[in-house]
Design a protein around this motif. Structure first.
Motif, PDB file in Angstrom:
ATOM      1  N   UNK A 172       0.860  -1.181   0.000  1.00 49.28           N
ATOM      2  CA  UNK A 172       0.000   0.000   0.000  1.00 49.28           C
ATOM      3  C   UNK A 172       0.897   1.233   0.000  1.00 49.28           C
ATOM      4  N   UNK A 173       0.763   2.050  -1.028  1.00 53.80           N
ATOM      5  CA  UNK A 173       1.607   3.241  -1.151  1.00 53.80           C
ATOM      6  C   UNK A 173       1.168   4.317  -0.169  1.00 53.80           C
ATOM      7  N   UNK A 174       2.122   5.091   0.282  1.00 49.63           N
ATOM      8  CA  UNK A 174       1.857   6.223   1.171  1.00 49.63           C
ATOM      9  C   UNK A 174       1.583   7.455   0.311  1.00 49.63           C
ATOM     10  N   UNK A 175       0.408   8.053   0.495  1.00 49.75           N
ATOM     11  CA  UNK A 175       0.033   9.205  -0.331  1.00 49.75           C
ATOM     12  C   UNK A 175       0.989  10.385  -0.145  1.00 49.75           C
ATOM     13  N   UNK A 176       1.641  10.460   1.003  1.00 51.55           N
ATOM     14  CA  UNK A 176       2.541  11.570   1.266  1.00 51.55           C
ATOM     15  C   UNK A 176       3.786  11.537   0.383  1.00 51.55           C
ATOM     16  N   UNK A 177       4.095  10.344  -0.177  1.00 48.21           N
ATOM     17  CA  UNK A 177       5.297  10.223  -1.001  1.00 48.21           C
ATOM     18  C   UNK A 177       5.037  10.525  -2.469  1.00 48.21           C
ATOM     19  N   UNK A 178       3.778  10.834  -2.796  1.00 44.57           N
ATOM     20  CA  UNK A 178       3.457  11.109  -4.203  1.00 44.57           C
ATOM     21  C   UNK A 178       4.234  12.328  -4.685  1.00 44.57           C
ATOM     22  N   UNK A 179       4.975  12.171  -5.757  1.00 47.19           N
ATOM     23  CA  UNK A 179       5.744  13.265  -6.343  1.00 47.19           C
ATOM     24  C   UNK A 179       7.074  13.525  -5.682  1.00 47.19           C
ATOM     25  N   UNK A 201      10.988  12.494  -4.478  1.00 48.42           N
ATOM     26  CA  UNK A 201      12.123  11.674  -4.869  1.00 48.42           C
ATOM     27  C   UNK A 201      12.442  10.723  -3.715  1.00 48.42           C
ATOM     28  N   UNK A 202      12.854   9.471  -4.008  1.00 47.71           N
ATOM     29  CA  UNK A 202      13.186   8.543  -2.923  1.00 47.71           C
ATOM     30  C   UNK A 202      14.210   9.085  -1.947  1.00 47.71           C
TER      31      UNK A 202
END
Length: 540
Positions: A124-131, A133-134
């Motif tokens: 499940x992806x974390x919405x806060x990481x959208x856009x 950079x790692x």
């Protein structure tokens, strides 16, 4: 009808001109009719509204009973009342709900066995990481939630691909042989055969329902194919059943009962009445033997005439078992649960006396409960029974004699009839006091044979007597697996493959009790197990 005449006066009118003996006989007949009708009404009320089990839970220690104080039993080693302590007042904080029941976030309390249940991991992806950079964030941990899911069908097709090669040296063709199945030329894998057996006999899904389930899962096989597959599979495990029956026959203490079944056609639209005769040995092995009747000769056929020294047969009050015990000279133990049931059936007619009797029997069961709680066996168990149960039993039978002295014997009284049933079997009901290996009742057998009436609610009857025999074979092994805490699916997958290559002289090693110690740690698996293991490990 004249206005001054009422139906209630019919008895009085018909009694005119009768002599005193005739009048007494008429009143006795009316009284018996009233009692019979009251028993019927009480039975119907209990079926709809009341308690159906005759089990009477004893009062906790320290709580005064309502009736029958002379029958109370308090163990000598009963714990003293705990000292009372006073604590300061405080505000109660609502306890945390079990998150495992809500969202499954508690890793320390998994609700499944990871070694048996496939796990599919979904990230499940974390919405806060959208856009982002790692390099802009750091993963410092993870939280896990579990959901119980189900696929429409759990069937799998195993596709074995075998390359055909040609040797360049001599041009010879070569191809590996197809894996050998438990049934020659059969398209069913051993896992499917074992699953079919479990679904039918453990979960009571008739074969026609399994056929519908297969079709819904996209598998097109005929119902006749499934119908033929079952007896072919049962014939493989029949030698194991025979070996288990021999083990039961060698037991010193045996419990036996009978339960009805419909098997075979008696005519157009009619089925024959037959019986399963379950028998349990002292090593927790049970066998269901099919016989076409309830005749006493079947007890002798099952157990034989040669019994071990000190042999005991425990049963209900059916005269066939008493006849066999007298013929062979063995001890016949009776069942207190059946005696209690007789009293319970009369409770609605004579509640006060029946309640006293039930309270006395509850005292005997209370001692047995303490024996189990303390883990007593052998001589310690025998000593406890002699010290605590025997006085209660003796007082109970003295009380029974007093009831007959007060009331005499009235054939119309169901309560006195129940007491007569118990008094006539006093010797058999006392056997367990002198033998620690004998149970107070045959409830362990009745719990094991429950699979038969449960199955009859689904498959109703056996179309052939051979089919009924097969039901007994499978249920014998299945019920024994339950008694020994064996996974029946793992057991059947193993023995269906092993029985064909196992020495016939050692077939007893494949009975569930012996199999658990020899093969349970490393059972034979099907090809499906390897695939499931790879998928599970890859997902993890």
């Amino acid at each position: 009808m004249p206005s001054d005449q009422h139906p209630a006066s019919d008895t009085a009118s018909s009694a005119v001109g009768l002599t005193m003996p005739q009048m007494s006989a008429l009143l006795d007949a009316k009284e018996r009719e009233i009692i019979r009708l009251r028993r019927q009404v009480a039975w119907f009320q209990r079926q709809i509204f009341g308690q159906k089990s005759e089990r009477r839970m004893p009062e906790p220690d320290g709580v005064q009973g309502t009736l029958g104080e002379a029958f109370d039993v308090v163990p000598d080693d009963a714990a003293a009342p705990a000292k009372k302590t006073r604590i300061a007042a405080h505000e109660r904080v609502p306890g945390k709900k079990n998150s495992n029941l809500i969202d499954g976030t508690d890793d320390a309390a998994l609700f499944f066995d990871e070694s048996k249940v496939p796990v599919q991991v979904i990230a499940v992806a974390n919405d806060e990481t959208a856009g982002l950079d790692p390099a802009d964030f750091e993963v410092i941990g993870e939280k896990v939630s579990y959901r119980l899911a189900q696929r429409p069908g759990s069937y799998v097709i195993l596709k074995y691909v075998r390359p055909v090669i040609k040797l360049r040296a001599d041009g010879a063709l070569s191809c590996s042989l197809a894996p050998v199945g438990v049934l020659d030329g059969c398209r069913a894998d051993v896992s499917f055969i074992a699953g079919m057996i479990i679904d039918k006999f453990a979960y009571h899904q008739p074969l026609y329902r399994q056929h519908v389930k297969l079709q819904d899962s996209g598998i097109n096989v005929s119902r006749a194919w499934i119908t033929k597959l079952m007896p072919a599979a049962v014939s493989l495990i029949e030698p194991i059943f025979n070996a288990q029956l021999e083990s039961v026959r060698r037991s010193r203490v045996i419990a036996m009962d009978e339960t009805p079944i419909k098997a075979g056609r008696a005519g157009p639209g009619k089925m024959k009445a037959a019986y399963f005769w379950p028998v349990v040995g002292e090593q927790d092995e049970i066998c269901f033997l099919y016989y076409p009747s309830r005749a006493a000769k079947h007890v002798e056929t099952t157990l034989g005439l040669q019994r071990p020294n000190g042999a005991v047969l425990q049963s209900d009050g059916y005269s066939a078992y008493e006849h066999y015990a007298k013929k062979t000279g063995i001890t016949h133990a009776q069942c207190w649960a059946h005696a209690r049931r007789k009293i319970f059936d009369a409770k609605d007619i004579e509640p006060v006396q029946a309640d006293q009797a039930l309270h006395a029997i509850a005292g005997l069961y209370k001692v047995e409960q303490h024996i189990r709680d303390d883990g007593l066996t052998g001589q310690a168990k025998l000593t406890r029974r002699q010290k605590q149960s025997k006085p209660v039993l003796e007082r109970f039978f003295t009380w029974i004699d007093e009831q007959f002295d007060k009331q005499g014997f009235l054939p119309s009284s169901p309560f006195l009839g129940a007491l007569a049933y118990i008094r006539e079997r006093r010797v058999g009901l006392s056997v367990y006091l002198d033998d620690p290996e004998v149970s107070i009742d045959t409830n362990h057998l009745e719990r094991a044979l429950r699979v038969i009436p449960m199955g009859k609610k689904n498959w109703l009857f056996s179309w052939t007597e051979l089919g009924a025999k097969h039901v007994g074979i499978v249920q014998s092994l299945l019920a024994t697996c339950r008694l020994h805490d064996i996974n029946p699916y793992d057991y059947f997958v193993d023995v269906l493959q092993r029985v064909g290559q196992h020495p016939a002289s050692l077939v007893h090693q494949l009975t569930p009790r012996v199999w658990k110690g020899m093969f349970a740690d490393d059972p034979l698996r099907s090809g499906l197990h390897d695939i499931s293991g790879l998928r599970t490990r890859a997902a993890a």
